[in-house]
Write an enzyme that holds these catalytic residues in place. Sequence first.
Site, PDB file in Angstrom:
ATOM      1  N   SER A 112       0.665  -1.211   0.082  1.00  0.00           N
ATOM      2  CA  SER A 112       0.002  -0.055   0.066  1.00  0.00           C
ATOM      3  C   SER A 112       0.844   1.410  -0.178  1.00  0.00           C
ATOM      4  O   SER A 112       1.736   1.508   0.797  1.00  0.00           O
ATOM      5  CB  SER A 112      -0.763   0.015   1.331  1.00  0.00           C
ATOM      6  OG  SER A 112      -1.145   1.148   1.743  1.00  0.00           O
TER       7      SER A 112
HETATM    8  N1  LIG Z   1      -6.176   8.534   1.691  1.00  0.00           N
HETATM    9  C1  LIG Z   1      -6.034   7.246   2.456  1.00  0.00           C
HETATM   10  C2  LIG Z   1      -6.273   5.987   1.596  1.00  0.00           C
HETATM   11  C3  LIG Z   1      -6.234   4.800   2.572  1.00  0.00           C
HETATM   12  C4  LIG Z   1      -6.863   3.635   1.961  1.00  0.00           C
HETATM   13  O1  LIG Z   1      -8.000   3.501   1.011  1.00  0.00           O
HETATM   14  N2  LIG Z   1      -6.136   2.446   2.181  1.00  0.00           N
HETATM   15  C5  LIG Z   1      -6.544   1.349   1.408  1.00  0.00           C
HETATM   16  C6  LIG Z   1      -5.213   0.498   1.215  1.00  0.00           C
HETATM   17  S1  LIG Z   1      -4.032   1.251   0.332  1.00  0.00           S
HETATM   18  C7  LIG Z   1      -7.567   0.460   2.311  1.00  0.00           C
HETATM   19  O2  LIG Z   1      -7.289   0.451   3.602  1.00  0.00           O
HETATM   20  N3  LIG Z   1      -8.409   0.168   1.843  1.00  0.00           N
HETATM   21  C8  LIG Z   1      -9.477  -0.913   2.631  1.00  0.00           C
HETATM   22  C9  LIG Z   1     -10.932  -0.309   2.718  1.00  0.00           C
HETATM   23  O3  LIG Z   1     -11.007   0.931   2.357  1.00  0.00           O
HETATM   24  O4  LIG Z   1     -11.679  -0.702   3.262  1.00  0.00           O
HETATM   25  C10 LIG Z   1      -4.875   7.445   2.913  1.00  0.00           C
HETATM   26  O5  LIG Z   1      -4.093   8.080   2.542  1.00  0.00           O
HETATM   27  O6  LIG Z   1      -4.357   6.741   4.075  1.00  0.00           O
END
Ligand SMILES: N[C@@H](CCC(=O)N[C@@H](CS)C(=O)NCC(=O)O)C(=O)O
Length: 210
Positions: free
Chosen positions: A9
Amino acid sequence: MDFYYLPLSAPCRSVLMTAKALGIELNKKLLNLFEGEHLKPEFLKINPQHTIPTLVDNGFALWESRAIMVYLVEKYGKQDDPLYPSCPKKRALINQRLYFDMGTLYQGFANYFYPQFKEKKPADPELFKKFEVTLDFLNTFLSESKYAAGDSLTLADLALLASVSTFEAVNIDVSKYEHIARWYALVKETAPGADENWAGALEMKTLIPK
Ligand SMILES: N[C@@H](CCC(=O)N[C@@H](CS)C(=O)NCC(=O)O)C(=O)O
């Protein structure tokens, strides 16, 4: 400090690089999104938005990578830390790059790439063109200074490095963007934690549709 993350990530990697730059030891806890670990009640209690990265500092839970990066510098960095200097104009420029990275650049990439691995859709050339516009913007910003927000490495470089590494890992060629290519070669070699960032980015390759 507990740090919930996955190496592939990009937002997690930008926090890892920030911690490295500050000399902070994180208690890393892998959270496997592909197995739905982020939706388990114990994690939802910490972060109801169920995203990684998530930091828990002595009971204080925080998510959104760029907010975490800023928190770490403000709490654990030097006074007027070069990563996020206190001068309002320098800070404003870093913030602009951070918001651009989240809302425009990475979003443009996500709009193009995510449907391919999440929904098995074919690559959409129109979405790629829109993503290329955001790369053009980044190229223009980087034509103005050595680093993303001035003459020295800041949080803006760490966030953008995590994003651009992800693009490279999934075979998006940024070498035609003169200023991105120059900046990328520099920060990919010299940013604190750059090796761990690249190793994590390479795991993105598993998401490239066959
Ligand atoms: N804008 C957020 C994005 C976080 C994000 O979407 N992370 C993803 C992984 S890269 C995640 O946790 N996805 C799972 C979900 O949204 O349920 C940041 O920069 O922390």
